[in-house]
Design an enzyme around this catalytic site. Structure first.
Site, PDB file in Angstrom:
ATOM      1  CE1 TYR A 255      62.829  57.615  59.940  1.00  0.00           C
ATOM      2  CE2 TYR A 255      61.996  56.073  61.593  1.00  0.00           C
ATOM      3  CZ  TYR A 255      61.826  57.207  60.815  1.00  0.00           C
ATOM      4  OH  TYR A 255      60.655  57.930  60.902  1.00  0.00           O
ATOM      5  NE  ARG A 260      62.945  58.720  63.773  1.00  0.00           N
ATOM      6  CZ  ARG A 260      63.154  57.688  64.597  1.00  0.00           C
ATOM      7  NH1 ARG A 260      64.285  57.005  64.505  1.00  0.00           N
ATOM      8  NH2 ARG A 260      62.272  57.369  65.518  1.00  0.00           N
ATOM      9  CG  ASP A 261      57.900  61.774  61.465  1.00  0.00           C
ATOM     10  OD1 ASP A 261      57.630  62.171  60.321  1.00  0.00           O
ATOM     11  OD2 ASP A 261      57.076  61.191  62.195  1.00  0.00           O
ATOM     12  CB  SER A 267      58.212  57.966  63.205  1.00  0.00           C
ATOM     13  OG  SER A 267      57.150  57.103  62.878  1.00  0.00           O
ATOM     14  CG  ASP A 308      58.782  59.790  55.956  1.00  0.00           C
ATOM     15  OD1 ASP A 308      58.610  59.237  54.862  1.00  0.00           O
ATOM     16  OD2 ASP A 308      58.030  59.630  56.930  1.00  0.00           O
ATOM     17  CG  ASN A 396      52.311  55.967  51.552  1.00  0.00           C
ATOM     18  OD1 ASN A 396      51.336  55.791  50.828  1.00  0.00           O
ATOM     19  ND2 ASN A 396      52.417  57.020  52.348  1.00  0.00           N
ATOM     20  CG  ASP A 490      51.607  53.275  59.584  1.00  0.00           C
ATOM     21  OD1 ASP A 490      52.717  52.729  59.461  1.00  0.00           O
ATOM     22  OD2 ASP A 490      50.657  53.057  58.814  1.00  0.00           O
TER      23      ASP A 490
END
Length: 528
Positions: A255, A260-261, A267, A308, A396, A490
């Site tokens: 990841y 990213r995100d 994140s 994601d 999630n 989160d």
């Protein structure tokens, strides 16, 4: 050592002075089967092998939307009742999408709202004499008939997903016959939670925390500086494998894509495509990652690729950062696939979750996106590359098998993760992709915890989900796993006073223990 002995002595004294039923009994109340109950306008009534009956207030039809964080198409119209729209990244209609309004059926003004017939959950047991209302409350059939007599509308529902065909090719489940790796780094964090319960005199949940520490979780490698976590996991897994004689399968998450995100930002990573991030991703992250895993041929690995990322390419291209990351995401994941082609490595591409990509319009688009990534991997390497399948619900809160169907899912065939896997499987098979899944159940929201599917950040109340297992009650699901370590925040959202993403949130961890699925501690219970 002395503290550990005193803690266990305290627990044993408490145990012998308290009924086990009181310790382990359900926190929720119960009603006698057949007891009369008034039928609320917002309820879900699973009924075993029969259709599920959902009472939906009429007013909800004119303010429905799919999700805030993960938008897409939500078809709310069937036979001229309801509406459908495509939402933007904030869950609002508009953008380059089309808004279609439909005339509301006049009978939706009934005080009982709309009565929907949905497929029953396969996880439910038959209840011939009554209909199950929630986890412990039942309702007599004559009460349901009375509700129907008030003028509720029987509405049409989405077509049931095509039943997946048996997977082609290699059908060996890599989790069968192996022990999932217990990550000591995460387990040690729960020591704080254990002490918090003891300080409050809550011995029952202190004991449950000790049991949760024994549950396997995936190891996240999210930064260049975290590559050493792979070495630590390998060393620990080898020691356990040698001591127990049982084959270890180590769960890892890869990841660290540039940009990213791109849709939420909670994140966001360390690499940026505009600052040579793609080359650094390949040379400084994926290359050493793959080398470390390739050298540990005495272990098995299940690796989840870039949570994601591809989901954002399906639904969030109206966000500039996501639109600019298309090739970076596709080529980055394709490159990771080509570098992890070892027989002891089993790759699972992240496939978001049922509330994001599980809508009928999104399913083929998602399958096309996954196929494009595999195509690029094959072209880049000049050979056919393999993956085992796809990971869903990462970070999630959706259940694998929903006991209570939430109101916000009533227009989706993918209303829990089992149904999502079964809905997506035929689309994958049509494109020559393997229809195998692992489902994250590290955190599962309590029924009623969310008003909308788009609530994704530190959802409460929620609990640790079912313990990792290959008993999934779905032939396309390889295993229940805990990918997201419960207790890590989160982001600074959702739960009051939540810390930054990835930081330990002990208050949140405590409610995960309090609401944990019984399978987390049932092995000890069977011993007694």
């Amino acid at each position: 050592m002395g503290n550990t002995v005193s803690h266990h002595a305290m627990f044993l004294c408490f145990l012998f002075g308290t009924w086990r039923k009181r310790i382990f009994g359900r926190a929720t109340g119960s009603r006698t089967p057949g007891q009369d109950l008034s039928l609320p306008a917002r309820c879900v009534v699973p009924s075993g092998p029969s259709p599920t009956l959902s009472m939906v207030p009429a007013r909800r039809l004119l303010r429905r939307r799919e999700t805030r964080r993960h938008p897409g198409r939500c078809n709310l119209a069937n036979g001229g009742s309801g509406l459908s729209w495509r939402t933007d990244s904030e869950g609002k209609p508009g953008g380059a999408s089309q808004v279609n309004w439909y005339k509301r059926h006049p009978t939706t003004t009934s005080r009982w709202g709309v009565l929907l017939l949905q497929p029953a959950s396969p996880a439910l047991s038959p209840t011939p004499s009554s209909l199950l209302l929630g986890p412990t409350i039942t309702m007599r059939a004559d009460v349901l008939i009375a509700a129907l007599a008030t003028g509720a509308l029987v509405a049409a529902v989405p077509t049931s997903p095509k039943k997946p065909t048996p997977p082609k090719g290699d059908v060996s489940n890599p989790f069968v016959g192996k022990t999932q790796f217990v990550n000591p780094e995460w387990s040690n964090k729960l020591t704080q939670t254990y002490k918090s319960f003891l300080k409050k005199g809550d011995v029952k949940n202190a004991f449950r925390t000790l049991q949760a520490q024994k549950v396997s979780t995936f190891v996240w490698v999210s930064r260049l500086s975290e590559l050493s976590r792979i070495d630590e996991a390998i060393a620990t897994a080898r020691r356990v494998q040698k001591t127990t004689g049982k084959k270890q399968i180590v769960g890892l998450v890869l990841y660290n894509l540039p940009d990213r995100d791109c849709s939420a930002g909670e994140s966001a990573g360390e690499l940026l495509s505009g600052e040579n991030g793609f080359e650094r991703y390949k040379e400084e992250f994926v290359k050493p990652y793959a080398q470390k895993v390739a050298a540990a041929k005495d272990l098995e690995f299940a690796i989840v690729l870039e949570p994601d990322s591809l989901g954002n390419l399906v639904t969030n291209l109206n966000i500039p950062l996501c639109a600019g990351a298309v090739d970076t995401y596709r080529d980055g994941i394709a490159h990771a696939i080509t570098q992890l082609q070892q027989d002891h490595v089993h790759l699972y591409i992240d496939a978001a979750h049922g509330g994001w990509l599980g809508w009928n319009d999104n399913l083929p688009l998602a399958a096309d996106e996954f196929a494009e990534v595999l195509k690029r991997a094959d072209e880049a390497s000049g050979k056919k590359n393999k993956i085992r399948g796809f990971a869903t619900n990462v970070s999630n809160y959706n259940p694998l098998h929903a006991v209570v169907r939430e109101n916000y899912t009533e227009w989706s065939n993918s209303w829990d993760e089992s149904h999502y896997a079964s809905s997506l499987a035929p689309h994958l098979e049509e494109r020559g992709l393997p229809a195998h899944f692992i489902v994250d159940q590290g955190r599962v929201a309590n029924p009623g915890a969310r008003k909308e599917w788009g609530e994704w950040c530190n959802v409460a109340p929620s609990g640790f989900g079912p313990a990792p297992s290959t008993n999934t009650n779905n032939t396309v699901v390889d295993a229940i796993v805990w990918i997201k370590p419960g207790g890590e925040s989160d982001g600074e959202c959702g739960y009051f006073n939540a810390p930054r993403a990835g930081h330990w949130h002990d208050e949140f961890a405590q409610q995960l223990v309090q609401n944990a699925h019984p399978s987390v501690y049932e092995n000890w219970w069977k011993f007694w």
